[in-house]
Design a protein around this motif. Sequence first.
Motif, PDB file in Angstrom:
ATOM      1  N   THR A  53       0.784  -1.327  -0.021  1.00  0.00           N
ATOM      2  CA  THR A  53       0.211  -0.125   0.077  1.00  0.00           C
ATOM      3  C   THR A  53       0.838   1.168  -0.086  1.00  0.00           C
ATOM      4  O   THR A  53       1.991   1.146   0.401  1.00  0.00           O
ATOM      5  CB  THR A  53      -0.942   0.159   1.317  1.00  0.00           C
ATOM      6  OG1 THR A  53      -0.212  -0.001   2.314  1.00  0.00           O
ATOM      7  CG2 THR A  53      -1.719  -1.258   1.153  1.00  0.00           C
ATOM      8  N   ARG A  65      -3.173   2.687   1.997  1.00  0.00           N
ATOM      9  CA  ARG A  65      -4.518   2.675   1.180  1.00  0.00           C
ATOM     10  C   ARG A  65      -3.986   1.980  -0.003  1.00  0.00           C
ATOM     11  O   ARG A  65      -2.829   2.267  -0.575  1.00  0.00           O
ATOM     12  CB  ARG A  65      -5.300   3.630   1.208  1.00  0.00           C
ATOM     13  CG  ARG A  65      -5.839   4.388   2.560  1.00  0.00           C
ATOM     14  CD  ARG A  65      -6.807   5.305   2.125  1.00  0.00           C
ATOM     15  NE  ARG A  65      -7.378   6.031   3.445  1.00  0.00           N
ATOM     16  CZ  ARG A  65      -8.136   5.293   4.112  1.00  0.00           C
ATOM     17  NH1 ARG A  65      -8.750   4.477   3.988  1.00  0.00           N
ATOM     18  NH2 ARG A  65      -8.294   6.054   5.378  1.00  0.00           N
ATOM     19  N   PRO A  66      -4.891   1.256  -0.843  1.00  0.00           N
ATOM     20  CA  PRO A  66      -4.391   0.617  -2.091  1.00  0.00           C
ATOM     21  C   PRO A  66      -3.939   1.598  -3.020  1.00  0.00           C
ATOM     22  O   PRO A  66      -4.441   2.685  -3.059  1.00  0.00           O
ATOM     23  CB  PRO A  66      -5.742  -0.012  -2.447  1.00  0.00           C
ATOM     24  CG  PRO A  66      -6.844  -0.007  -1.319  1.00  0.00           C
ATOM     25  CD  PRO A  66      -6.347   1.035  -0.442  1.00  0.00           C
ATOM     26  N   SER A 105      -3.649  -8.838  -7.875  1.00  0.00           N
ATOM     27  CA  SER A 105      -2.715  -8.569  -6.881  1.00  0.00           C
ATOM     28  C   SER A 105      -1.368  -8.700  -7.775  1.00  0.00           C
ATOM     29  O   SER A 105      -0.102  -9.179  -7.198  1.00  0.00           O
ATOM     30  CB  SER A 105      -2.636  -8.833  -5.673  1.00  0.00           C
ATOM     31  OG  SER A 105      -3.823  -8.479  -4.878  1.00  0.00           O
ATOM     32  N   GLY A 153      -4.791   5.379  -2.271  1.00  0.00           N
ATOM     33  CA  GLY A 153      -3.381   5.706  -1.704  1.00  0.00           C
ATOM     34  C   GLY A 153      -2.729   6.631  -2.615  1.00  0.00           C
ATOM     35  O   GLY A 153      -1.640   6.982  -2.076  1.00  0.00           O
ATOM     36  N   ARG A 186      -2.337  -3.484   6.390  1.00  0.00           N
ATOM     37  CA  ARG A 186      -2.863  -2.326   5.591  1.00  0.00           C
ATOM     38  C   ARG A 186      -1.770  -1.038   5.692  1.00  0.00           C
ATOM     39  O   ARG A 186      -1.480  -0.422   4.713  1.00  0.00           O
ATOM     40  CB  ARG A 186      -4.087  -1.768   6.478  1.00  0.00           C
ATOM     41  CG  ARG A 186      -5.239  -2.376   6.207  1.00  0.00           C
ATOM     42  CD  ARG A 186      -5.676  -2.077   4.845  1.00  0.00           C
ATOM     43  NE  ARG A 186      -5.717  -0.531   4.692  1.00  0.00           N
ATOM     44  CZ  ARG A 186      -6.685   0.139   5.217  1.00  0.00           C
ATOM     45  NH1 ARG A 186      -7.667  -0.264   5.908  1.00  0.00           N
ATOM     46  NH2 ARG A 186      -6.626   1.468   5.219  1.00  0.00           N
TER      47      ARG A 186
END
Length: 776
Positions: free
Chosen positions: A115, A119-120, A137, A167, A667
């Motif tokens: 991340t 965040r992604p 992924s 992110g 995360r």
Amino acid sequence: MKSHHQVALSLLTLCISQQLYAQTDATPSTLEATATSAASDTPSVTLDTITVTARAKTGTALAQKISEMPAVTQVIGEEDIQAQATGNRTTGDILAQLIPSLGASSGSTSNYGTTMRGRPVQYLLNGVPLSGSRSLSRELNSIDPAQLERVEVLSGATSIYGAGAAGGLINLVTKSAAGEGFTGQTRLGIDSSREFKSESLGYHVGQSLGYGGERVYGRLDVDYASKGGKFDSHGDRIGPDVNQTDQQDTESLSVNANLGMDIDDSQSINLAVTYYNDEQDTDYGPDYGKELGVLLLGTPPSLKAIDGARIENQPYTTKTSVNLNYNNDDVAGSNLSVTGYYRDEQGRFYPSGKTAIKQAREVLLANGIDKDTAKKLAADAKFVMQSEADIEVMGLRAAMQTETELAGKQTLLSYGADFERENSEQTYHGQDFKKFEDSNGLISKANGATYNGGPDTTIDKIGAFVNADIDMTDKWHASAGVRYQKLKSKTDAFIPIYEQLLEEYFNGSSTDYQAGEVAKGKTDHDKTLFNLGSSYQLTPNDQIFANFSQGFTTADIQRALRDVRAGYVVNSDNVQPISINNYDLGWEGKRGDTSARVSTFYNTSDKTVRFTKDYTVEVVDTDERVYGVEGSLTQDISDHWQVGGSVAYTRGQYKKDGDWLELDAVRLTPLKGTAFAQYNFDEGSNIRLQALAIGGDDRAFKDQQKDPDAGALPVKGYMTLDVLGQVNMPVGRVGYGVYNLLNKDYQTVYHQTTFGDTNRLPATGTTYGLSYTIDY
């Protein structure tokens, strides 16, 4: 030849046109130059214009001053990428070293859990999305690093390029033809473990051909790689990653093709095609222990690689992308860019076990079976299956840029619309359980049964934006914009996997079970998003910036619905998107030979995504906050010596019963730091010592004892050292790398914190890489 006087539309122009505008004063001759790239580890202040090559693909070049963007941005150039790519280094390994806020590399095929700012990340290839609502992924396993011209990075939530960038954005830009006439490059490489074991040997061959004519240009890159096994710091072969797959004993082919033409002095078209395929062919499997105890009973694994595996359908990844762009810089005094794109991604995972013991026991108890008998009977509800997924995406993006004046201030107006449709499906293929059990998991053969890995899903993303970037003064730049985003999804009716497993398990027994289904459903969400940013040049060498931006994304609908039971209703109330507010404040500057940057960030969302103890992902309707600081510094000690480093610290919490509980390392990457010292020889050769360190952290593990559904694990810190460099030869150049120089025994963050005990695999020990490149 086309003069290119316009402000070029580019990926980051589209991505951050709601956040910046910096006037350029480049002459036509300047715009013919090759695009400038920023320093590798530290995005130092850049007060000169970032220019674009006349042959750069539209959507991939940056035409503004990085130093005036009110956001944390970075451009990593080809030279810095290739310096890190010697040996079997992946794109994930390279970017983890060079991007301060990006999480550490997993060491496997997957970038799951990697991340930015907690965040992604939205990954893009040549300006179009590699990641969507459904992700395998494997975005960083999509292109050979040798084919990258640069990587463009925007940290923090943004919506300008569509939903998903919670992110930040990372755009992988492939090479396109530059210069005149024919050009070429030949690449050779070899890598090995510390002990030079034959099983660890890998090699790489690549060839590039390019042509730049007066109006037509093109380029073709082809790279083939064969990777051997991985060995830990003790010289033992590392077991396979049965959760997300790895690249041991894998052959890969990567192709990048680009063809462009200037129709006239104002119009151009460009076609970019990429193809990537890797297939594993290994004789090694995991040690599942006696009677598959590790897989089915929770017995601690040895994590050894066991020879003798025979997998009928081995893991693979295949990705194809096609981008077609039309650009016209003279449409009523504006620049028009239209891009259509298509992407198809397929992937197969390692065979894995799945139990329905808990669900079977519930059925037996509901049918009047006593507790002890139900427990005994349900113990045999064990299955082996192999997952395979297919994701297809197509979209269209159009944007206009108009230079004008508002209240006497030079202004760039950016406006446009985009549409994207994503179709995804995932299937589990049943495996012969007896053969699998008798071989302790080494033999895997399909038995013909198939199961739904969630519903076939179609997601439409529709958006429109407008933005104004204004030169308030010579030193003060401001940006403000708005975007409307709509997310719609449709799911087909499907039989949940546990329903299928239970019907199969009870078939022919005294307990009758009829699998139920989940009816087809749809969701519809929309949101208006805003951004406001500003940068100010305090002195010729100092700049400050502040930025507010909003992001909007949706959970992986197909993945979230995989484990539901019959009767679940798919609608807008049960499947909700996630909204993010992001705040940035930063400074960057230069003092003599020292360049530095520091920024702080704070972002919030109305939901949290977490990894549970059952190794599933769920979206919880509760507040979440993430905050941190990142900084970088480089110092030119002399004409030959340069040192530098970066640090990124991220914290975050979610609310549970009125308390703020720490987010886990799935995360949030723990404290991360990098450092390097490089010596540059007069003839152009160099040698570099670099370090990457991860701090240990157990706060989330302790905190989440208050949340019985959470699955946080402690993280043990580690540090690795690498030595790498380039040597210019009479013909060509030699690259070399020694990675994990001290043969450190450690586990990556991914292998410490995700999935079960079978994922606690050690990282590779010392590895060597050697390459030879000839340009002509």
